[in-house]
Write a protein that holds these residues in place. Structure first.
Motif, PDB file in Angstrom:
ATOM      1  N   GLY A 560      29.398  51.677 -58.438  1.00 52.71           N
ATOM      2  CA  GLY A 560      30.756  51.897 -58.919  1.00 52.71           C
ATOM      3  C   GLY A 560      31.256  53.279 -58.558  1.00 52.71           C
ATOM      4  N   PRO A 561      32.558  53.403 -58.229  1.00 55.14           N
ATOM      5  CA  PRO A 561      33.117  54.723 -57.930  1.00 55.14           C
ATOM      6  C   PRO A 561      33.117  55.611 -59.167  1.00 55.14           C
ATOM      7  CG  PRO A 561      34.842  53.039 -57.996  1.00 55.14           C
ATOM      8  CD  PRO A 561      33.548  52.329 -58.100  1.00 55.14           C
ATOM      9  N   THR A 562      32.994  56.897 -58.959  1.00 57.46           N
ATOM     10  CA  THR A 562      33.047  57.869 -60.052  1.00 57.46           C
ATOM     11  C   THR A 562      34.365  58.621 -59.967  1.00 57.46           C
ATOM     12  OG1 THR A 562      32.047  59.631 -58.722  1.00 57.46           O
ATOM     13  CG2 THR A 562      30.546  58.160 -59.928  1.00 57.46           C
ATOM     14  N   ILE A 563      34.580  59.508 -60.911  1.00 60.41           N
ATOM     15  CA  ILE A 563      35.822  60.299 -60.896  1.00 60.41           C
ATOM     16  C   ILE A 563      35.869  61.193 -59.659  1.00 60.41           C
ATOM     17  CG2 ILE A 563      34.855  62.161 -62.315  1.00 60.41           C
ATOM     18  CD1 ILE A 563      38.492  60.803 -62.277  1.00 60.41           C
ATOM     19  N   VAL A 564      34.689  61.580 -59.157  1.00 59.11           N
ATOM     20  CA  VAL A 564      34.639  62.383 -57.914  1.00 59.11           C
ATOM     21  C   VAL A 564      35.205  61.572 -56.752  1.00 59.11           C
ATOM     22  CG1 VAL A 564      33.117  63.541 -56.257  1.00 59.11           C
ATOM     23  CG2 VAL A 564      32.668  63.732 -58.708  1.00 59.11           C
ATOM     24  N   THR A 565      34.878  60.278 -56.720  1.00 67.62           N
ATOM     25  CA  THR A 565      35.390  59.384 -55.667  1.00 67.62           C
ATOM     26  C   THR A 565      36.911  59.357 -55.699  1.00 67.62           C
ATOM     27  OG1 THR A 565      33.484  57.983 -56.236  1.00 67.62           O
ATOM     28  CG2 THR A 565      35.049  57.113 -54.613  1.00 67.62           C
ATOM     29  N   TYR A 566      37.452  59.111 -56.880  1.00 64.75           N
ATOM     30  CA  TYR A 566      38.909  59.015 -57.020  1.00 64.75           C
ATOM     31  C   TYR A 566      39.591  60.353 -56.698  1.00 64.75           C
ATOM     32  CZ  TYR A 566      38.482  54.414 -59.157  1.00 64.75           C
ATOM     33  OH  TYR A 566      38.228  53.079 -59.384  1.00 64.75           O
ATOM     34  N   ASN A 567      39.009  61.441 -57.167  1.00 64.32           N
ATOM     35  CA  ASN A 567      39.598  62.763 -56.901  1.00 64.32           C
ATOM     36  C   ASN A 567      39.635  63.068 -55.410  1.00 64.32           C
ATOM     37  OD1 ASN A 567      40.012  63.205 -59.604  1.00 64.32           O
ATOM     38  ND2 ASN A 567      38.238  64.537 -59.881  1.00 64.32           N
ATOM     39  N   THR A 568      38.590  62.650 -54.698  1.00 66.07           N
ATOM     40  CA  THR A 568      38.542  62.865 -53.245  1.00 66.07           C
ATOM     41  C   THR A 568      39.649  62.090 -52.550  1.00 66.07           C
ATOM     42  OG1 THR A 568      36.131  63.139 -53.406  1.00 66.07           O
ATOM     43  CG2 THR A 568      37.055  62.747 -51.220  1.00 66.07           C
ATOM     44  N   LEU A 569      39.831  60.827 -52.949  1.00 67.12           N
ATOM     45  CA  LEU A 569      40.883  59.993 -52.349  1.00 67.12           C
ATOM     46  C   LEU A 569      42.269  60.539 -52.683  1.00 67.12           C
ATOM     47  CD1 LEU A 569      39.369  56.475 -53.092  1.00 67.12           C
ATOM     48  CD2 LEU A 569      39.705  57.476 -50.820  1.00 67.12           C
ATOM     49  N   ILE A 570      42.462  60.969 -53.920  1.00 66.70           N
ATOM     50  CA  ILE A 570      43.757  61.525 -54.337  1.00 66.70           C
ATOM     51  C   ILE A 570      44.069  62.778 -53.529  1.00 66.70           C
ATOM     52  CG2 ILE A 570      44.909  62.732 -56.245  1.00 66.70           C
ATOM     53  CD1 ILE A 570      43.572  60.654 -58.128  1.00 66.70           C
ATOM     54  N   SER A 571      43.045  63.614 -53.334  1.00 68.43           N
ATOM     55  CA  SER A 571      43.237  64.832 -52.536  1.00 68.43           C
ATOM     56  C   SER A 571      43.598  64.491 -51.096  1.00 68.43           C
ATOM     57  CB  SER A 571      41.958  65.677 -52.572  1.00 68.43           C
ATOM     58  OG  SER A 571      42.069  66.803 -51.751  1.00 68.43           O
ATOM     59  N   GLY A 572      42.896  63.499 -50.522  1.00 72.43           N
ATOM     60  CA  GLY A 572      43.180  63.083 -49.150  1.00 72.43           C
ATOM     61  C   GLY A 572      44.597  62.563 -48.995  1.00 72.43           C
ATOM     62  N   LEU A 573      45.061  61.776 -49.965  1.00 73.28           N
ATOM     63  CA  LEU A 573      46.430  61.246 -49.917  1.00 73.28           C
ATOM     64  C   LEU A 573      47.458  62.360 -50.069  1.00 73.28           C
ATOM     65  CD1 LEU A 573      45.862  58.056 -52.103  1.00 73.28           C
ATOM     66  CD2 LEU A 573      46.564  58.047 -49.700  1.00 73.28           C
ATOM     67  N   LYS A 575      47.150  65.506 -49.260  1.00 70.95           N
ATOM     68  CA  LYS A 575      47.206  66.313 -48.040  1.00 70.95           C
ATOM     69  C   LYS A 575      48.046  65.645 -46.962  1.00 70.95           C
ATOM     70  CE  LYS A 575      42.835  68.765 -48.690  1.00 70.95           C
ATOM     71  NZ  LYS A 575      41.414  68.844 -48.307  1.00 70.95           N
ATOM     72  N   LYS A 576      48.108  64.326 -47.009  1.00 71.25           N
ATOM     73  CA  LYS A 576      48.931  63.565 -46.057  1.00 71.25           C
ATOM     74  C   LYS A 576      50.363  63.395 -46.552  1.00 71.25           C
ATOM     75  CE  LYS A 576      46.324  62.062 -42.558  1.00 71.25           C
ATOM     76  NZ  LYS A 576      46.720  62.129 -41.151  1.00 71.25           N
ATOM     77  N   GLY A 577      50.657  63.957 -47.728  1.00 71.03           N
ATOM     78  CA  GLY A 577      52.010  63.839 -48.282  1.00 71.03           C
ATOM     79  C   GLY A 577      52.284  62.500 -48.943  1.00 71.03           C
ATOM     80  N   ARG A 578      51.231  61.710 -49.176  1.00 69.49           N
ATOM     81  CA  ARG A 578      51.389  60.382 -49.799  1.00 69.49           C
ATOM     82  C   ARG A 578      51.120  60.507 -51.301  1.00 69.49           C
ATOM     83  NH1 ARG A 578      47.703  57.118 -45.516  1.00 69.49           N
ATOM     84  NH2 ARG A 578      47.866  55.447 -47.088  1.00 69.49           N
ATOM     85  N   ASN A 602      45.190  68.454 -61.453  1.00 70.27           N
ATOM     86  CA  ASN A 602      45.484  69.640 -60.651  1.00 70.27           C
ATOM     87  C   ASN A 602      45.825  69.263 -59.210  1.00 70.27           C
ATOM     88  OD1 ASN A 602      44.978  71.187 -62.880  1.00 70.27           O
ATOM     89  ND2 ASN A 602      43.040  72.023 -62.153  1.00 70.27           N
ATOM     90  N   THR A 603      45.107  68.269 -58.673  1.00 70.01           N
ATOM     91  CA  THR A 603      45.362  67.815 -57.300  1.00 70.01           C
ATOM     92  C   THR A 603      46.753  67.206 -57.183  1.00 70.01           C
ATOM     93  OG1 THR A 603      42.989  67.348 -57.087  1.00 70.01           O
ATOM     94  CG2 THR A 603      44.451  66.421 -55.410  1.00 70.01           C
ATOM     95  N   LEU A 604      47.095  66.347 -58.145  1.00 69.73           N
ATOM     96  CA  LEU A 604      48.424  65.733 -58.140  1.00 69.73           C
ATOM     97  C   LEU A 604      49.512  66.775 -58.340  1.00 69.73           C
ATOM     98  CD1 LEU A 604      47.644  62.541 -60.252  1.00 69.73           C
ATOM     99  CD2 LEU A 604      48.332  62.570 -57.845  1.00 69.73           C
ATOM    100  N   LEU A 605      49.260  67.740 -59.221  1.00 71.90           N
ATOM    101  CA  LEU A 605      50.229  68.828 -59.445  1.00 71.90           C
ATOM    102  C   LEU A 605      50.479  69.602 -58.160  1.00 71.90           C
ATOM    103  CD1 LEU A 605      49.161  70.237 -62.933  1.00 71.90           C
ATOM    104  CD2 LEU A 605      51.473  69.576 -62.296  1.00 71.90           C
ATOM    105  N   ASN A 610      53.988  71.130 -53.818  1.00 73.12           N
ATOM    106  CA  ASN A 610      54.286  71.352 -52.398  1.00 73.12           C
ATOM    107  C   ASN A 610      55.562  70.640 -51.972  1.00 73.12           C
ATOM    108  OD1 ASN A 610      51.992  72.931 -52.074  1.00 73.12           O
ATOM    109  ND2 ASN A 610      50.712  71.198 -51.447  1.00 73.12           N
ATOM    110  N   GLU A 611      55.873  69.530 -52.655  1.00 73.84           N
ATOM    111  CA  GLU A 611      57.117  68.804 -52.371  1.00 73.84           C
ATOM    112  C   GLU A 611      58.317  69.411 -53.100  1.00 73.84           C
ATOM    113  OE1 GLU A 611      56.758  64.637 -53.197  1.00 73.84           O
ATOM    114  OE2 GLU A 611      56.013  64.214 -51.181  1.00 73.84           O
ATOM    115  N   GLY A 612      58.025  70.351 -54.015  1.00 71.63           N
ATOM    116  CA  GLY A 612      59.099  70.971 -54.793  1.00 71.63           C
ATOM    117  C   GLY A 612      59.621  70.079 -55.900  1.00 71.63           C
ATOM    118  N   ASN A 613      58.810  69.095 -56.327  1.00 78.97           N
ATOM    119  CA  ASN A 613      59.239  68.155 -57.364  1.00 78.97           C
ATOM    120  C   ASN A 613      58.812  68.694 -58.726  1.00 78.97           C
ATOM    121  OD1 ASN A 613      59.781  65.954 -59.016  1.00 78.97           O
ATOM    122  ND2 ASN A 613      59.198  64.477 -57.446  1.00 78.97           N
ATOM    123  N   ALA A 614      59.661  69.543 -59.302  1.00 78.23           N
ATOM    124  CA  ALA A 614      59.352  70.203 -60.577  1.00 78.23           C
ATOM    125  C   ALA A 614      59.248  69.208 -61.726  1.00 78.23           C
ATOM    126  CB  ALA A 614      60.413  71.253 -60.890  1.00 78.23           C
TER     127      ALA A 614
END
Length: 817
Positions: A560-573, A575-578, A602-605, A610-614
Motif C-alpha cells: 500500500g502507498p504511504t503518505i511519502v508516496t502521495y507527497n512525492t506525487l503531489i510535489s511532482g504534479l 512542479k509541472k504546474g498541475r 506545504n507542497t500544495l501551498l 507560485n501561481e499567485g493564488n492567495a
C-alpha cells in the motif's frame, strides 16, 4: 473350560511374542572375521547365543508376570517403578506389545502407566506413537496421563504438538477437562493465535466446562502483548462476573498491558484496587510501573515508585536498575544515569548487557569515548563477560566520528579477549570507509573479513552495493550482485532497493526499471521504499506517467502507498504546474488509510503560491489547522509570499500567527517580509526587521540587501543607498550582477544617469555585464543629459564584449560612431 482355553491361547501367543522380541533384541550382525573361523568356533558361538536367548526370554517372561501380578494386586507405584526400569532396555512399543494379549483392564492399566512415564520423561514422540496405538486398540488413555503429556509439551514450548494432540483428543469424542482446555488455550496464545484460543474458550463454555482463573490470565496476557487492552479489560470483568478472584498474576498482567499502551493512570488505578482487594503488590508490580513511567520519560515519578517499593521491603534488583538506567538515557539525562550507575556499583548490583550497551552508546554519542572504555574495562574487571554487541557499540561510536584508528583498536581489543569480530563489526567498518570515500580501505576490510573466517552475509553485500552506488561506481554494484549469487547468498529487497536508488539518483530510469523487473522475476517482492524510490526518480525527471504507473501497481498489489508516496506525487504534479490534480489526491490519501501531513499541505501551498493564488493558499492554511496539523516555517514561507498581493496587513497577521506558534522566523521568512515592506516603500519597517534578524543571530544575504536597496529607491532616498551597499560589502557579501542591475535600473528610473553610470563602471570593472535593455536605457539617458562621452564609452565597451543586439539597434549604434 472355554475361558481356560482362551487364557491358555493368550499365554501361548504372549510366549511366542516374547520369544520374537527377545531374539530380535539379541540378534547382531556377524563380524567379518568370524566368516573364516573353524566350525567348532561357530558351534560354540551358536550355543552361547542360544543360552543368552533362553536367559533373556525367561527374564522378560518373569518381568511381565511380575507386572501382571502387581497390577492385579493394585500396586500401581511398584508397577510404575518396574516399567520405568524396563524402559531402559526395551522400547515403549515393545513393552506395549507384550501386554497386547492380556485382559482389557490389565492392558489399559499398563498403557496408562507407560503413557504417563513417557510424558514425565519428555519422550513426546514415543508418547504420541503410544497414544495412536492405544486408540487403535479401542482404548483411551486416562485423563491424568493426557494432562501430563499436554503439560509436558507446553513446558518444552512444543505448542503445535500440544494443539495437534488436543484436536485428536476432541476428535476421538473424548470430553476434555478444564486442565486440557487450559493447556490448549495457553499453546494457542503462545503461538499468537488468539482467535483459536477464543474458539477453545467458547467450546468449553458450550460444553459446560467453566473456565479457570489460569485460562483468563493466559488470555489477558496474550491480549496485552498485542496491545488489545479493551478486550483484556473485558476478560478481567468476566473474571469478576464468574465470581473468580483475580490473583497477583492477573493484576500484574493487566498493569503491564496498561503500561504498554501508555495508560499509566489506569495502571496505577489497578494497583490501588489490588491493594484494596488485599492482593499485595510484589517486585514485579513495581518494576512494571517503573518501566511504564520510564518509557513515558516520567523519571521523577519512577524514582518515587522505587522509594515506595523499598518502603514495602523490596530491594531493587538488576532489572529494576536497568529499567531506570535506560529511562534516564532515553530522556537525555546522562548525569542521572551516571549517578545511578555509581549507586549500582556501590550496592553491588550488576548491569546487564542491554543496559551496558545503551550506556556505552550514550557515552559514544556524547563523544565521551574515554569514559565508555573506562566503564567497559571496570565491568570486565568485576567479572562481566562482554559479547560482540558490547564492543560493536564502541566500534560504531568511533566510526560515527570518523576515528577509524581507535575503532580498529577496539576490534584488536576484542580479539585479545578471545572475542572474534562478527559480520556486524566488519559491516560497520566497511560502511564507514565507504562513507569517507576510502574505497581501498573498505575493500581491504572485506578481504580481512574472509581471512578471519567470517562469511559475508546479505547485509555485508548490501553495504558494498550501497557504498559503490553512492560513489557512482555502478559497474561494481552489479559485480557485487553477481558475487552474491556465486556465493549462494540470495539478494533481498534491501539489495535491490540500493541498486534502484543508485540508478534513480543517476537518472538511469530505464536501468532502474529493468532491475525492478529482475527483482520481481527472482521472487523478491518490492517494498514501499523501492516503489517510493522509483516514483521519486520519475517525478524528479518529470516523467509523471511512469510515476503513476508504479503508484497504480502499489494500489493494486499488497504494498500500500504511504503518505511519502502521495507527497512525492503531489510535489511532482506541483512542479509541472498541475496543482489542481495534485490537490485532487487529498481525498485518495484518506481513503487509502493514510493521513495528509504538514509536508502534503506545504507542497500544495508552494504550488498555489507560485501561481499567485492567495485564496487557495489561505483555504489550505485554514484546512490544515482544522485537521490539527501544526504549521511549520515551510508553511509560512509560501503562505506569506503567496498572500503578499493581498496587502501588508495580511502578511503581518500571518507573521504574528507564526510567532504565536513559537516558530522563530528564519532568513527566508525575514527576506519575504523585508521585500514586501520594500515594495510598499515602508523602509522603516524593512530596516527594523533587518536589525531584528541580526539581533537574533541570522546573517542577512544578498536578497536581504537587494530588498533594502529597493526600499530606498521606492522611498526616493538615493543618498542612503551607498550606505546599504557598503554595509553589504562589510558583511562579506560581494555585489553581483543582480545587485548592480538593481542599482543601475533604480538610478535610471530616478533620472540620475550619472549615479547609474557610477554603478555601471563598478559592475563592468568587476567583470559583470548589464542586460541590453538596461544599457540602452542608460545610454539614451546619458545622451539626453549631454553626457555623450560616457554614453559612447558604454557603447564601445558593450560592442567589444560582443553583446547581442548591440549592432542591430539603430538608436544605440549611432552613439558608437
Amino acid at each position: 473350560m472355554v475361558y481356560q482355553c482362551q487364557k491358555s491361547n493368550m499365554a501361548a501367543k504372549r510366549v511366542t511374542l516374547l520369544s520374537q522380541l527377545s531374539f530380535t533384541s539379541q540378534k547382531k550382525p556377524k563380524p567379518l572375521s568370524t566368516l573364516s573361523t573353524q566350525s567348532s568356533s561357530q558351534a560354540t558361538n551358536t550355543n552361547e547365543k542360544h543360552e543368552t536367548f533362553v536367559l533373556h526370554h525367561h527374564e522378560c517372561h518373569h518381568h511381565i508376570q511380575e507386572l501382571t501380578t502387581l497390577l492385579q494386586q493394585g500396586q500401581t507405584e511398584a508397577a510404575q517403578t518396574l516399567t520405568k526400569s524396563l524402559l531402559s532396555s526395551k522400547s515403549p512399543s515393545d513393552l506395549f506389545n507384550l501386554f497386547s494379549f492380556t485382559s482389557y483392564s490389565l492392558k489399559l492399566s499398563f498403557s496408562n502407566i507407560l503413557f504417563s512415564l513417557l510424558a514425565q520423561s519428555k519422550m513426546h514422540s514415543e508418547a504420541m506413537e503410544l497414544y495412536k496405538a492405544i486408540r487403535k486398540e479401542g482404548m483411551q488413555p486416562s485423563i491424568t496421563s493426557l494432562n501430563l503429556l499436554l503439560d509436558s509439551l507446553v513446558s518444552l514450548n512444543k505448542f503445535d504438538g500440544t494443539l495437534n494432540l488436543f484436536e485428536e483428543i476432541i476428535g476421538s469424542g473424548f470430553r476434555p477437562n478444564k486442565f486440557m482446555y487450559g493447556k490448549a488455550i495457553q499453546a494457542a496464545v503462545k503461538l499468537g493465535d488468539l482467535k483459536r484460543a477464543y474458539e477453545f474458550l467458547d467450546d468449553m463454555k458450550q460444553k459446560g466446562v467453566n473456565p479457570s482463573l489460569f485460562i483468563y490470565n493466559v488470555l489477558i496476557s496474550g491480549l496485552c502483548k498485542e496491545r488489545r487492552i479493551r478486550e483484556a479489560e473485558k476478560g478481567f470483568n468476566e473474571i469478576l462476573e464468574r465470581k473468580l478472584v483475580p490473583s497477583l498474576v492477573t493484576y500484574n498482567t493487566l498493569i503491564d498491558g496498561y503500561c504498554k499502551v501508555g495508560d499509566l493512570e489506569k495502571a496505577f488505578g489497578l494497583k490501588e484496587r489490588m491493594v484494596k482487594e488485599n492482593v499485595e503488590p510484589n517486585i514485579v508490580t513495581f518494576n512494571t510501573l517503573i518501566s511504564g513511567l520510564c518509557h513515558a520519560q516520567r523519571m521523577e515519578e519512577a524514582k518515587w515508585v522505587l522509594k515506595e517499593m523499598e518502603a514495602h521491603g523490596f530491594v531493587g534488583d538488576g532489572y529494576t536498575f536497568s529499567i531506570l538506567f535506560d529511562g534516564f538515557l532515553k530522556s537525555g539525562n546522562g548525569e542521572s544515569a551516571m549517578a545511578l550507575y555509581e549507586e549500582m556499583k556501590g550496592k553491588g548490583v550488576g548491569i546487564n548487557r542491554y543496559a551496558l550497551s545503551n550506556w556505552l552508546n550514550h557515552l559514544c554519542k556524547e563523544g565521551d569515548f574515554e569514559k565508555a572504555e573506562e566503564v567497559l574495562q571496570n565491568e570486565i574487571e568485576k567479572g562481566f563477560v562482554p559479547n560482540e554487541v558490547v564492543f560493536n557499540t564502541i566500534v560504531k561510536g568511533y566510526c560515527q566520528i570518523g576515528d577509524m584508528n581507535r575503532a580498529i583498536s577496539m576490534v584488536e581489543h576484542m580479539e585479545k579477549l578471545g572475542l572474534g569480530p562478527d559480520y556486524v563489526t566488519f559491516n560497520t567498518l566497511i560502511g564507514k570507509f565507504f562513507e569517507m570515500k576510502e574505497v581501498e580501505s573498505a575493500e581491504e576490510w572485506v578481504k580481512k573479513m574472509r581471512e578471519k573466517g567470517v562469511s559475508p552475509k546479505v547485509e555485508t553485500y548490501n553495504v558494498l552495493i550501497n557504498g559503490y552506488g553512492k560513489m557512482n561506481v555502478l559497474d561494481r554494484c552489479f559485480a557485487v550482485l553477481e558475487e552474491m549469487e556465486r556465493d549462494g547468498i540470495k539478494p533481498n529487497v534491501v539489495t535491490y532497493g540500493s541498486l534502484v536508488n543508485c540508478l534513480c539518483k543517476n537518472g538511469m530510469l530505464l536501468e532502474a526499471e529493468i532491475t525492478f523487473k529482475d527483482m520481481i522475476s527472482r521472487g523478491v517482492l518490492p517494498n514501499v521504499l523501492v516503489y517510493n524510490t522509483l516514483i521519486a526518480g520519475n517525478c524528479a525527471a518529470g516523467n509523471l506517467t511512469d510515476a503513476f504507473k508504479y503508484f497504480d501497481e502499489m494500489v493494486k498489489g499488497e504494498t500500500g502507498p504511504t503518505i511519502v508516496t502521495y507527497n512525492t506525487l503531489i510535489s511532482g504534479l506541483c512542479k509541472k504546474g498541475r496543482i489542481t490534480e495534485a490537490e485532487a489526491l487529498l481525498p485518495k490519501i484518506t481513503s487509502n488509510g493514510c493521513s495528509p501531513d504538514v509536508i502534503t499541505y506545504n507542497t500544495l501551498l508552494s504550488g498555489y503560491s507560485n501561481e499567485g493564488n492567495a485564496e487557495k493558499c489561505l483555504d489550505l492554511y485554514e484546512n490544515m489547522k482544522s485537521l490539527g496539523i501544526k504549521p511549520t516555517l515551510n508553511t509560512y514561507h509560501p503562505l506569506i509570499s503567496g498572500c503578499s498581493k493581498k496587502g501588508i496587513e495580511l502578511a503581518e497577521r500571518l507573521f504574528r500567527e507564526m510567532e504565536e506558534m513559537h516558530l522563530t522566523p528564519d532568513l527566508l521568512t525575514y527576506n519575504v517580509l523585508i521585500h514586501l515592506y520594500a515594495e510598499h516603500g515602508d523602509v522603516q519597517n524593512a530596516v527594523s526587521l533587518h536589525r531584528e534578524m541580526i539581533d537574533r543571530g541570522i546573517c542577512p544575504d544578498k536578497m536581504t540587501y537587494n530588498s533594502l536597496i529597493l526600499g530606498q529607491f521606492k522611498n526616493g532616498k538615493l543618498l542612503e543607498i551607498k550606505d546599504v551597499v557598503d554595509d553589504m560589502k562589510a558583511k562579506g557579501l560581494v555585489p553581483k550582477a543582480d545587485t548592480y542591475t538593481l542599482l543601475i535600473k533604480g538610478y535610471c528610473e530616478h533620472k540620475d544617469f550619472i549615479g547609474a553610470y557610477v554603478w555601471y563602471r563598478e559592475m563592468f570593472e568587476n567583470h559583470f555585464l548589464p542586460r541590453f535593455t538596461i544599457c540602452k536605457e542608460l545610454v539614451i539617458g546619458l545622451k539626453e543629459q549631454g553626457k555623450s562621452q560616457e554614453a559612447q564609452i558604454i557603447c564601445l565597451e558593450m560592442k567589444a564584449k560582443g553583446m547581442d543586439n548591440w549592432n542591430s539597434d539603430e538608436d544605440v549604434s549611432e552613439l558608437a560612431v
